[in-house]
Write a protein that holds these residues in place. Structure first.
Motif, PDB file in Angstrom:
ATOM      1  N   VAL A   4       0.742  -1.137  -0.123  1.00 39.42           N
ATOM      2  CA  VAL A   4       0.112  -0.166  -0.013  1.00 39.42           C
ATOM      3  C   VAL A   4       0.873   1.254  -0.185  1.00 39.42           C
ATOM      4  O   VAL A   4       1.906   1.306   0.776  1.00 39.42           O
ATOM      5  CB  VAL A   4      -0.939   0.088   1.216  1.00 39.42           C
ATOM      6  N   LYS A   5       0.576   2.299  -1.007  1.00 39.12           N
ATOM      7  CA  LYS A   5       1.527   3.370  -1.011  1.00 39.12           C
ATOM      8  C   LYS A   5       0.825   4.542  -0.237  1.00 39.12           C
ATOM      9  O   LYS A   5      -0.729   4.639  -0.173  1.00 39.12           O
ATOM     10  CB  LYS A   5       1.771   3.883  -2.107  1.00 39.12           C
ATOM     11  N   TYR A   6       1.292   5.381   0.484  1.00 40.95           N
ATOM     12  CA  TYR A   6       0.982   6.543   1.322  1.00 40.95           C
ATOM     13  C   TYR A   6       1.698   7.705   0.903  1.00 40.95           C
ATOM     14  O   TYR A   6       2.851   7.519   0.535  1.00 40.95           O
ATOM     15  CB  TYR A   6       1.004   6.116   2.874  1.00 40.95           C
ATOM     16  N   LEU A   7       1.069   8.748   1.047  1.00 42.00           N
ATOM     17  CA  LEU A   7       1.486  10.165   0.628  1.00 42.00           C
ATOM     18  C   LEU A   7       1.668  10.711   2.233  1.00 42.00           C
ATOM     19  O   LEU A   7       0.594  10.885   3.022  1.00 42.00           O
ATOM     20  CB  LEU A   7       0.537  11.254   0.140  1.00 42.00           C
ATOM     21  N   TYR A  16       1.756  12.894   8.979  1.00 43.77           N
ATOM     22  CA  TYR A  16       0.436  11.987   8.865  1.00 43.77           C
ATOM     23  C   TYR A  16       0.491  11.124   7.677  1.00 43.77           C
ATOM     24  O   TYR A  16       1.403  11.856   6.712  1.00 43.77           O
ATOM     25  CB  TYR A  16      -0.829  12.973   9.070  1.00 43.77           C
ATOM     26  N   ALA A  17      -0.285  10.474   7.101  1.00 42.26           N
ATOM     27  CA  ALA A  17      -0.489   9.785   5.969  1.00 42.26           C
ATOM     28  C   ALA A  17      -1.849   9.707   5.379  1.00 42.26           C
ATOM     29  O   ALA A  17      -2.728   9.699   6.212  1.00 42.26           O
ATOM     30  CB  ALA A  17       0.344   8.335   6.110  1.00 42.26           C
ATOM     31  N   ILE A  18      -1.929   9.715   4.123  1.00 44.08           N
ATOM     32  CA  ILE A  18      -3.084   9.391   3.567  1.00 44.08           C
ATOM     33  C   ILE A  18      -2.845   8.339   2.239  1.00 44.08           C
ATOM     34  O   ILE A  18      -1.993   8.437   1.656  1.00 44.08           O
ATOM     35  CB  ILE A  18      -3.811  10.764   2.563  1.00 44.08           C
ATOM     36  N   GLU A  19      -3.816   7.444   2.512  1.00 44.99           N
ATOM     37  CA  GLU A  19      -3.585   6.328   1.009  1.00 44.99           C
ATOM     38  C   GLU A  19      -3.416   7.050  -0.112  1.00 44.99           C
ATOM     39  O   GLU A  19      -4.466   7.887  -0.344  1.00 44.99           O
ATOM     40  CB  GLU A  19      -4.804   5.281   1.216  1.00 44.99           C
ATOM     41  N   LEU A  20      -2.559   6.615  -0.920  1.00 47.20           N
ATOM     42  CA  LEU A  20      -2.106   7.401  -1.982  1.00 47.20           C
ATOM     43  C   LEU A  20      -3.341   7.113  -3.146  1.00 47.20           C
ATOM     44  O   LEU A  20      -3.541   8.162  -3.922  1.00 47.20           O
ATOM     45  CB  LEU A  20      -0.760   6.994  -2.612  1.00 47.20           C
ATOM     46  N   ASN A  21      -3.901   6.122  -3.076  1.00 40.95           N
ATOM     47  CA  ASN A  21      -4.932   5.818  -4.022  1.00 40.95           C
ATOM     48  C   ASN A  21      -6.332   6.980  -3.662  1.00 40.95           C
ATOM     49  O   ASN A  21      -6.987   6.997  -4.940  1.00 40.95           O
ATOM     50  CB  ASN A  21      -5.653   4.423  -4.009  1.00 40.95           C
ATOM     51  N   HIS A  22      -6.315   7.701  -2.712  1.00 40.72           N
ATOM     52  CA  HIS A  22      -7.363   8.450  -2.559  1.00 40.72           C
ATOM     53  C   HIS A  22      -7.035  10.032  -3.240  1.00 40.72           C
ATOM     54  O   HIS A  22      -7.663  10.825  -3.265  1.00 40.72           O
ATOM     55  CB  HIS A  22      -7.587   8.819  -1.213  1.00 40.72           C
ATOM     56  N   LEU A  98       4.332   0.433   1.544  1.00 38.18           N
ATOM     57  CA  LEU A  98       4.636  -0.468   2.954  1.00 38.18           C
ATOM     58  C   LEU A  98       3.734  -2.078   2.528  1.00 38.18           C
ATOM     59  O   LEU A  98       2.968  -1.814   1.801  1.00 38.18           O
ATOM     60  CB  LEU A  98       3.883   0.323   4.116  1.00 38.18           C
ATOM     61  N   GLU A  99       4.223  -2.887   3.128  1.00 38.32           N
ATOM     62  CA  GLU A  99       3.899  -4.085   3.089  1.00 38.32           C
ATOM     63  C   GLU A  99       2.272  -4.005   3.967  1.00 38.32           C
ATOM     64  O   GLU A  99       2.427  -3.292   5.049  1.00 38.32           O
ATOM     65  CB  GLU A  99       4.609  -5.435   3.706  1.00 38.32           C
ATOM     66  N   ALA A 100       1.441  -4.753   3.337  1.00 37.23           N
ATOM     67  CA  ALA A 100       0.036  -4.542   4.236  1.00 37.23           C
ATOM     68  C   ALA A 100       0.203  -4.920   5.590  1.00 37.23           C
ATOM     69  O   ALA A 100      -0.554  -4.453   6.372  1.00 37.23           O
ATOM     70  CB  ALA A 100      -0.969  -5.448   3.472  1.00 37.23           C
ATOM     71  N   ASP A 101       1.262  -6.124   5.860  1.00 36.52           N
ATOM     72  CA  ASP A 101       1.434  -6.493   7.264  1.00 36.52           C
ATOM     73  C   ASP A 101       1.906  -5.433   8.042  1.00 36.52           C
ATOM     74  O   ASP A 101       1.684  -5.584   9.449  1.00 36.52           O
ATOM     75  CB  ASP A 101       2.228  -7.612   7.283  1.00 36.52           C
TER      76      ASP A 101
END
Length: 185
Positions: A4-7, A16-22, A98-101
């Motif tokens: 999963v990619k995060y900004l 802080y982070a937001i999922e990049l797909n959003h 990051l890995e989902a785990d």
């Protein structure tokens, strides 16, 4: 293995982070059009390539002064519950995969009704980063109010543009009539 990619972004000295797909993009040079009677946290609207997008202050949501003095001030353009919103942050830092785990749920003791939008934590370079769920920052009522606000503003802008064009046409017609009258004389 799923990744999963995060900004990653900063508000004051916290990351802080937001999922990049959003995230649909980021903006740095923008001016906010104030909008009266907007829901809590909405600073106003920006006109992004002809589309009006509400600007939401995450600083204000976190109980901080919404004014950003950082020259890296950015707006994260994200689709939230079906509409585009620009989340105003102090600066955008980087993208992390990051890995989902490695993504953990927010501990129950750190969660309450006011913080449901902070639902996960990630560890980046031995630093805890809180993930912001853009679909939970605003209530459904606030989203509905924003949709109505944008619709009304868009209609008002369209009407003003039509009136401007009509006035231009009328001025050109009056000028042509004056010119025709001058030629007759």
């Amino acid at each position: 293995m799923r990744y999963v990619k995060y900004l990653i972004f900063r508000i004051e000295n916290r990351k802080y982070a937001i999922e990049l797909n959003h995230v649909n993009g980021t903006e740095q040079n923008y001016s906010v059009i104030p909008f009266p009677d907007a829901p809590f946290g909405i600073q106003g609207l920006i006109n992004l390539r002809g589309k009006l997008i509400p600007v939401y202050s995450l600083r204000q949501r976190f109980g901080m002064n919404p004014k950003i003095t950082d020259p890296g001030k950015s707006a994260l353009i994200a689709r939230t519950s079906g509409i585009m919103i620009a989340y105003e942050v102090d600066s955008v830092e980087f993208i992390e995969e990051l890995e989902a785990d490695d993504i953990k749920e927010m501990p129950k003791m750190a969660s309450n009704d006011e913080t449901t939008f902070l639902n996960k934590i990630i560890n980046i370079k031995n630093q805890i980063v809180i993930v912001v769920d853009v679909n939970k920052v605003l209530s459904p009522e606030a989203i509905e109010q924003l949709e109505k606000m944008i619709e009304e503003r868009t209609a008002a802008d369209k009407k003003a543009e039509e009136e401007r064009k009509a006035a231009e046409r009328a001025a050109k017609e009056a000028e042509a009539a004056q010119k025709a009258d001058a030629e007759k004389a």
